[in-house]
Enzyme design. Structure first.
Site, mmCIF file in Angstrom:
data_model
loop_
_atom_site.group_PDB
_atom_site.id
_atom_site.type_symbol
_atom_site.label_atom_id
_atom_site.label_comp_id
_atom_site.label_asym_id
_atom_site.label_seq_id
_atom_site.Cartn_x
_atom_site.Cartn_y
_atom_site.Cartn_z
ATOM 1 C CD GLU A 210 6.034 18.361 -44.339
ATOM 2 O OE1 GLU A 210 5.386 17.621 -43.565
ATOM 3 O OE2 GLU A 210 7.013 19.015 -43.978
ATOM 4 C CB CYS A 244 -1.811 14.695 -43.429
ATOM 5 S SG CYS A 244 -1.219 16.357 -43.017
#
EC number: 1.2.1.28
Length: 468
Positions: A210, A244
């Protein structure tokens, strides 16, 4: 002396014993996670405030409640997720039982980041425990207060023969990665993701990465600038931009920029007041190193809004940059802070071309009153996730997978996708021992007739009836 050997051996022995496989055991671990959140809520909020100056609202919404929801979902659906999945069969296997069995991988390593240090530790942990794995959790050493709670308090709520927390920085993580794991789940930067993937490759260990990237936000001329400004500012400056999936930069026409700037200023002032530094709702930069990096980006382009900073408080004001060049550092690296550059494009085609020339982002946002514009951006680009006319709300839908593509990551999780990520999908077929005469047509000596019958029997057949 290997500091991790004893812990890893203990976890492997626990998995080999079969202890983690029953649904009752998995549910007990998930209930333990739930008690951890409920009984230590204030402690966790204090730790998040110390690490990132997170408000109680941000901690509740993006760390505690979202983790609790993930646990609740896993507990509600655990037995259904674990159930063998029957599959369609061909003629040759009509008398057999064919199914997919979801089996735990074994020993899982979860390496968590500092920006959402609770949520991004617990959400993958929920999936790994629900799937029946033993887990070694490595929280970030940068978010020190939350790391301390995870290391000292969380293990009390779980079976410590099947779960452990290890501490350390890059050197210790490097040592850890020399060991063989059955699955590695990493959240962090693409640079470190490559290191993790290279280490995993030595053992042929599967990984979920991720990662991040620069998430574009296209703003069409046909939309209300204040609505766009409210939504972009909220999601850009949430957690002081250290997210993010936050919108990383805006693409719009010069005309829309002129309308958007006063709307952004209005939104920032309404959200954080005339002096954002004194707002209880604005976070701080995690570390001195990141503060200095972000302060350096303030020299890119021209500051249109904000731009103030205070090193002693690790504070950077909510900032908007204009007249930014594509070659400047602020457009080459993921910003990960409260800075929002605006790039001008002459058309939707130019915006799509700009997006497609760069690495595939973790998220992509489009604002327009025209559904055709939103759907065209969706159809002609690629990203981990996509949201039209809002920020990262797609992350809150447990029935949607969350993950990147290309440089923004591989694999996905959330909800059932987490369970599936940490499960090996084992193909199974059970056949009766009899009927040997029927199956004998497979054996030599081969004849054209037997071949014809066998090929027909092995065809994949499915019923796709439709009501006209």
């Amino acid at each position: 002396m290997d500091p991790f050997a004893d812990t890893l051996q203990r976890l492997r022995e626990a998995f080999s014993s079969g202890r983690t496989r029953p649904a009752e055991f998995r549910a007990a671990q998930l209930k333990g996670l739930s008690r951890f959140l409920q009984e230590n809520k204030q402690l966790l909020q204090e730790a998040l405030a110390q690490d990132l100056h997170k408000s109680a609202f941000e901690s509740e919404v993006s760390e505690i409640s979202i983790s609790q929801n993930e646990i609740n979902s896993a507990l509600r659906n655990l037995r259904a997720w674990m159930k063998d999945e029957k599959v369609p069969k061909n003629l040759a296997t009509q008398l057999d039982s064919a199914f997919i069995r979801k089996e735990p991988f074994g020993l899982v390593l979860i390496i968590a980041p500092w920006n959402y240090p609770l949520n991004l530790s617990l959400e993958p942990l929920v999936g790994a425990l629900a799937a029946g794995n033993c887990v070694l959790l490595k929280p970030s050493e940068i978010s020190k207060s939350t790391e301390k709670v995870l290391a000292e308090v969380l293990p009390r709520y779980l079976d410590q023969s099947c779960f452990a927390v290890v501490l350390g920085g890059p050197q210790e993580t490097g040592q850890l990665l020399e060991h063989k794991f059955d699955y590695i789940f990493f959240t962090g930067s693409p640079r470190v993701g490559k290191i993790v993937m290279a280490a995993a490759a030595k053992h042929l260990t599967p990984v979920t990465l991720e990662l991040g990237g620069k998430n574009p936000c296209y703003v069409d001329d046909n939309c209300d600038p204040q609505t766009v400004a409210n939504r972009v500012a909220f999601f850009r400056y949430f957690n002081s931009g250290q997210t993010c999936v936050a919108p990383d930069y805006i693409l719009c026409s010069p005309e829309m920029q002129a309308r958007l700037l006063p709307a952004l200023q209005s939104a920032i002032t309404r959200f954080y007041g005339e002096d954002p530094q004194s707002s209880p709702d604005l976070g701080r930069i995690i570390s001195e190193k990141n503060f200095q990096r972000l302060r350096g980006l303030l020299s890119c382009g021209r500051v249109a809004i904000g731009g103030q900073s205070d090193e002693s408080d690790r504070y950077i004001a909510p900032t908007v940059l204009v007249d930014v060049q594509e070659t400047e550092p602020v457009m080459r690296e993921e910003i990960f802070g409260p800075i929002l550059p605006i790039m001008n494009v002459g058309s939707l085609d130019e915006a799509i071309d700009f997006i497609n020339r760069r690495e595939k982002p973790l998220a992509l946002y489009t604002f327009s009153n025209s559904n055709q514009v939103v759907k065209r951006v969706l159809a002609q680009t690629s990203s981990g996730g996509f949201c039209g006319n809002d920020g990262f709300m797609h992350m809150t839908v447990a029935s949607l997978p969350f993950g990147g593509v290309g440089a923004s990551g591989m694999g996905s999780y959330h909800g059932k996708f987490s369970f599936d990520t940490f499960s090996h999908h084992r193909a199974c077929l059970l056949r009766r021992p009899g009927l040997e005469k029927v199956y004998a047509l497979r054996y030599p000596p081969h004849t054209p007739r037997n071949l014809s019958v066998l090929l027909m029997a092995m065809e994949t057949r499915s019923c796709s009836c439709a009501l006209l």
